[in-house]
Every structure is written in structure tokens, then in C-alpha cells.
Design an enzyme around this catalytic site. Structure first.
Site, PDB file in Angstrom:
ATOM      1  N   LYS A   9     104.087 127.168  30.561  1.00  0.00           N
ATOM      2  CA  LYS A   9     103.346 127.606  31.749  1.00  0.00           C
ATOM      3  C   LYS A   9     104.269 128.249  32.789  1.00  0.00           C
ATOM      4  CE  LYS A   9      99.523 124.293  31.213  1.00  0.00           C
ATOM      5  NZ  LYS A   9      98.762 123.186  31.851  1.00  0.00           N
ATOM      6  N   TYR A  49      90.389 128.778  30.311  1.00  0.00           N
ATOM      7  CA  TYR A  49      90.086 127.426  30.788  1.00  0.00           C
ATOM      8  C   TYR A  49      88.604 127.271  31.166  1.00  0.00           C
ATOM      9  CZ  TYR A  49      94.923 125.698  30.897  1.00  0.00           C
ATOM     10  OH  TYR A  49      96.175 125.241  30.558  1.00  0.00           O
ATOM     11  N   PHE A  57      89.578 120.987  40.133  1.00  0.00           N
ATOM     12  CA  PHE A  57      90.896 121.619  40.113  1.00  0.00           C
ATOM     13  C   PHE A  57      90.886 123.010  39.476  1.00  0.00           C
ATOM     14  CE2 PHE A  57      90.580 118.837  36.369  1.00  0.00           C
ATOM     15  CZ  PHE A  57      90.863 119.729  35.345  1.00  0.00           C
ATOM     16  N   ARG A  85     100.645 117.620  20.821  1.00  0.00           N
ATOM     17  CA  ARG A  85     100.160 116.822  21.963  1.00  0.00           C
ATOM     18  C   ARG A  85     101.120 115.657  22.225  1.00  0.00           C
ATOM     19  NH1 ARG A  85      95.970 118.858  25.136  1.00  0.00           N
ATOM     20  NH2 ARG A  85      95.786 116.710  25.837  1.00  0.00           N
ATOM     21  N   THR A  91      99.050 114.535  30.182  1.00  0.00           N
ATOM     22  CA  THR A  91      98.756 115.595  31.155  1.00  0.00           C
ATOM     23  C   THR A  91      99.497 115.370  32.465  1.00  0.00           C
ATOM     24  OG1 THR A  91      96.549 115.746  30.183  1.00  0.00           O
ATOM     25  CG2 THR A  91      96.866 116.805  32.336  1.00  0.00           C
ATOM     26  N   ARG A 102     106.730 117.132  28.858  1.00  0.00           N
ATOM     27  CA  ARG A 102     106.218 117.018  30.234  1.00  0.00           C
ATOM     28  C   ARG A 102     107.024 116.009  31.041  1.00  0.00           C
ATOM     29  NH1 ARG A 102      99.783 117.585  28.772  1.00  0.00           N
ATOM     30  NH2 ARG A 102      99.509 119.771  29.375  1.00  0.00           N
ATOM     31  N   ASN A 112     102.276 121.281  35.057  1.00  0.00           N
ATOM     32  CA  ASN A 112     102.786 120.369  34.038  1.00  0.00           C
ATOM     33  C   ASN A 112     103.427 121.077  32.844  1.00  0.00           C
ATOM     34  OD1 ASN A 112     100.453 121.316  32.961  1.00  0.00           O
ATOM     35  ND2 ASN A 112      99.503 119.327  32.614  1.00  0.00           N
ATOM     36  N   HIS A 115     101.027 123.756  27.710  1.00  0.00           N
ATOM     37  CA  HIS A 115      99.654 123.581  27.224  1.00  0.00           C
ATOM     38  C   HIS A 115      99.704 123.323  25.724  1.00  0.00           C
ATOM     39  CE1 HIS A 115      95.430 124.319  26.229  1.00  0.00           C
ATOM     40  NE2 HIS A 115      95.893 125.038  25.217  1.00  0.00           N
ATOM     41  N   GLU A 126      91.747 129.291  20.475  1.00  0.00           N
ATOM     42  CA  GLU A 126      92.784 129.696  21.438  1.00  0.00           C
ATOM     43  C   GLU A 126      93.785 130.670  20.807  1.00  0.00           C
ATOM     44  OE1 GLU A 126      92.422 125.520  23.972  1.00  0.00           O
ATOM     45  OE2 GLU A 126      94.338 126.002  23.025  1.00  0.00           O
TER      46      GLU A 126
HETATM   47  P1  IDP Z   1      95.782 118.989  28.953  1.00  0.00           P
HETATM   48  O1  IDP Z   1      96.511 120.237  29.372  1.00  0.00           O
HETATM   49  O2  IDP Z   1      96.708 117.808  28.811  1.00  0.00           O
HETATM   50  O3  IDP Z   1      94.911 119.195  27.728  1.00  0.00           O
HETATM   51  P2  IDP Z   1      93.321 119.063  30.522  1.00  0.00           P
HETATM   52  O4  IDP Z   1      92.564 117.855  30.979  1.00  0.00           O
HETATM   53  O5  IDP Z   1      92.735 119.876  29.416  1.00  0.00           O
HETATM   54  O6  IDP Z   1      94.805 118.574  30.165  1.00  0.00           O
HETATM   55  O7  IDP Z   1      93.537 119.957  31.821  1.00  0.00           O
HETATM   56  C1  IDP Z   1      93.987 121.286  31.683  1.00  0.00           C
HETATM   57  C2  IDP Z   1      95.032 121.549  32.720  1.00  0.00           C
HETATM   58  O8  IDP Z   1      94.433 121.488  34.012  1.00  0.00           O
HETATM   59  C3  IDP Z   1      96.164 120.507  32.796  1.00  0.00           C
HETATM   60  O9  IDP Z   1      97.182 120.739  31.836  1.00  0.00           O
HETATM   61  C4  IDP Z   1      96.659 120.696  34.221  1.00  0.00           C
HETATM   62  O10 IDP Z   1      97.491 121.849  34.332  1.00  0.00           O
HETATM   63  C5  IDP Z   1      95.350 120.965  34.970  1.00  0.00           C
HETATM   64  N1  IDP Z   1      94.783 119.740  35.516  1.00  0.00           N
HETATM   65  C6  IDP Z   1      94.145 118.752  34.857  1.00  0.00           C
HETATM   66  N2  IDP Z   1      93.754 117.770  35.682  1.00  0.00           N
HETATM   67  C7  IDP Z   1      94.149 118.148  36.935  1.00  0.00           C
HETATM   68  C8  IDP Z   1      94.041 117.544  38.220  1.00  0.00           C
HETATM   69  O11 IDP Z   1      93.480 116.457  38.389  1.00  0.00           O
HETATM   70  N3  IDP Z   1      94.588 118.248  39.263  1.00  0.00           N
HETATM   71  C9  IDP Z   1      95.194 119.448  39.107  1.00  0.00           C
HETATM   72  N4  IDP Z   1      95.329 120.041  37.905  1.00  0.00           N
HETATM   73  C10 IDP Z   1      94.811 119.402  36.817  1.00  0.00           C
HETATM   74 MG    MG Z   2      93.245 120.369  27.468  1.00  0.00          MG
END
Ligand code: IDP
Ligand code: MG
Length: 137
Positions: A9, A49, A57, A85, A91, A102, A112, A115, A126
Site C-alpha cells: 500500500k 474496495y 472508514f 493472510r 488487519t 503488518r 496497514n 492487502h 481482484e
Molecule cells: P483486510 O485488509 O485485513 O482484509 P478489511 O476488513 O477487508 O481488512 O478492510 C480493508 C482495509 O480497510 C484494511 O486493510 C484497512 O486498510 C482499512 N480498514 C479496515 N478497518 C478500518 C477501520 O476501522 N478504520 C480505518 N481503516 C480500516
Molecule cells: Mg479484506
């Protein structure tokens, strides 16, 4: 052999962490099958997304993912989706296991650093979104 889709990212690219993340990726047994840098438009980030469009968010996420260049990756190994993963970690980096990407590089839940697809079905979707027509697939 299974494939998954990954992104280094914009936060990690800006912080010169591409090499560190790729080193951990290869050390975990992944073959890099396709890779390119891209500066996502807001539209591309929104489309990618879309599943999160109703989350609070979403705006912050789209802003972040289009703020600078990222690295798009097709990664291959046995059990690639689940393994990536695991290697990437939770996350929220605060909850990510020691030694994960991470935990090592990410600053916050939003920013973070990486992805990874969450299922084989989404990996295929994707990969097609960003590597359509790539012969390496
Ligand atoms: P993942 O990337 O671990 O699969 P997802 O729940 O799919 O997590 O969320 C996608 C992305 O959205 C996360 O990687 C992060 O960058 C962002 N994100 C998720 N939850 C939050 C939050 O509570 N606050 C801000 N950004 C978030
Ligand atoms: Mg995800």
C-alpha cells in the site's frame, strides 16, 4: 499451484518498505508471478474496495489508497490465499503476530501497509481487476 492478489500500500511505498516486504514475501515461499507499480485513481480504489462502501472508514480508505503509488502483485504458492493472510498478519497491526508483515511495517488499522485477498474467489476477481490479460497468469 494457487495464486493470490496482494498490494504493497501507499504508506509502505512512501516509507521505502517495498524491498523489505518483498524479501519477507519470497522468504515465505511465494513466487512473484506479476508485479507493477500503480498510482490508483479514486475511482479504481472505490471499485476495488466496493464491498466496504457502506463502512464508516470507506472515504478514508479510498483517500489513502489513492494518495500515492502502490505495488500490485500476483503471488503464487501452495495455499497462497490463506498463507498470504497469515504472513501479512491481522488487519490491525496492534493485533498482528510477531514476525508478520503488518506487525513489522504497519502503523495503524487504516494505514496497514499491505492487502491480501480473503478467498480464492476474491483472489480471482481482484487479479482480473488489475492484471487482466497478463500472460503470467
Ligand atoms: P483486510 O485488509 O485485513 O482484509 P478489511 O476488513 O477487508 O481488512 O478492510 C480493508 C482495509 O480497510 C484494511 O486493510 C484497512 O486498510 C482499512 N480498514 C479496515 N478497518 C478500518 C477501520 O476501522 N478504520 C480505518 N481503516 C480500516
Ligand atoms: Mg479484506
Amino acid at each position: 499451484m494457487e495464486q493470490t492478489f496482494a498490494i504493497i500500500k501507499p504508506d509502505a511505498v512512501a516509507d521505502n518498505q517495498i524491498g523489505g516486504i518483498l524479501a519477507m514475501t519470497e522468504a515465505a515461499g511465494f513466487k512473484i508471478r506479476a508485479m507493477r507499480m500503480a498510482h490508483l485513481t479514486r475511482k479504481q480504489a472505490e471499485g476495488f474496495y466496493a464491498v466496504h462502501k457502506d463502512r464508516p472508514f470507506f472515504g478514508e480508505l479510498v483517500e489513502f489508497m489513492s494518495e500515492g503509488p502502490c505495488v500490485l502483485l500476483c503471488l503464487e504458492r501452495e495455499d497462497a490465499v490463506a498463507k498470504w493472510r497469515e504472513v501479512m498478519g491481522a488487519t490491525n497491526p496492534a493485533n498482528a503476530a510477531e514476525g508478520t508483515i503488518r506487525k513489522t511495517f504497519a502503523k495503524s488499522m487504516g494505514r496497514n501497509c499491505a492487502h491480501g485477498s480473503d478467498s480464492k474467489e476474491n483472489a480471482a476477481i481482484e487479479l482480473a481487476y488489475f492484471f487482466a490479460g497478463n500472460s503470467l497468469q
